[in-house]
Design an enzyme around this catalytic site. Structure first.
Site, short mmCIF file in Angstrom:
data_model
loop_
_atom_site.label_atom_id
_atom_site.label_comp_id
_atom_site.label_asym_id
_atom_site.label_seq_id
_atom_site.Cartn_x
_atom_site.Cartn_y
_atom_site.Cartn_z
CG ASP A 46 101.94 -1.80 26.51
OD1 ASP A 46 101.94 -1.77 25.26
OD2 ASP A 46 102.53 -2.68 27.18
CG HIS A 190 103.31 2.27 29.85
ND1 HIS A 190 104.66 1.96 29.86
CD2 HIS A 190 102.64 1.13 30.15
CE1 HIS A 190 104.79 0.67 30.15
NE2 HIS A 190 103.59 0.16 30.34
#
Length: 230
Positions: A46, A190
């Protein structure tokens, strides 16, 4: 009871929030698992693309021959077009993470739908194909998000494993240990960070270093790494 099912029950028991959100997620059509029978696992990333860390992550994934799914922020994607082309040409999947990492649950239904359309318009010219994956920032969903996603033809994907790599200064060994996967798991990691709780969290090098141990452990367990269906 299979060992995989037992492990899933233990995870739910350790996280009472899953019971609170269960009905809301059912309404929103949230998905959290890939194919268990085929022993699939999906790595997802993400908040990117990040000009520094996403290229290093792509290098590591290529070394390991692992496909992944990237939920990208539209404005960052438009600012990093060569990087996005590299990501797509490497066979990774992309999905919507809104244009500016907006919390969709703070918006009206109309505003959510407008945001999803804007995000698709950001990404589909880059991808050269329809984009149908959506991960709402922070994993925040409610009925508005689910209804808007369905009307826009989007699949809402969250995760089953969160190593919390977004926290600052999390050691590689800790990330890898928290990301011990079983068949069907979707792992959230991430390659960028929006709204960090500490500027040190912008350093994604520990996440990149943890990919090897995560993949090696998964493969030893007979698991197959895949993208989310797109």
């Amino acid at each position: 009871m299979t060992s995989t099912f037992a492990q899933r029950l233990q995870r739910v028991a350790r996280d009472p929030r899953r019971f609170v959100y269960f009905g809301r997620e059912r309404i929103a059509g949230v998905r959290r698992a890939v194919d268990v029978e085929r022993r699939e696992v999906a790595l997802t990333f993400d908040d990117g693309p990040d000009a520094t860390y996403t290229p290093a992550l792509l290098d590591r994934l290529a070394e390991l021959d692992v496909p992944a799914t990237f939920f990208v922020v539209g404005n960052a994607a438009k600012a990093q077009l060569p990087l996005m082309r590299r990501l797509i040409e490497a066979g990774h999947a992309i999905g919507i993470h809104t244009s500016e990492h907006a919390d969709l649950t703070n918006l009206s239904f109309r505003a959510v739908r407008d945001e999803l359309r804007r995000s698709r318009n950001d990404l589909e010219p880059i991808a050269g194909r329809p984009v149908k994956l959506l991960r709402p920032p922070h994993g925040s969903v409610h009925a508005h998000v689910g209804a808007a996603a369905r009307l826009e033809g989007l699949d809402v994907w969250l995760w089953s494993v969160d190593p919390e790599d977004w926290r600052p200064r999390v050691p590689v060994a800790t990330i890898a240990s928290r990301a011990r996967v079983v068949a069907g798991d979707v792992v959230v990691l991430h390659d960028g960070i929006n709204d960090p709780i500490d500027e040190a969290a912008r350093d994604r090098s520990t996440t990149i270093d943890a990919i090897g141990p995560i993949v090696e452990a998964g493969r030893r367990a007979g698991l197959r790494f895949v993208t989310l269906p797109h």
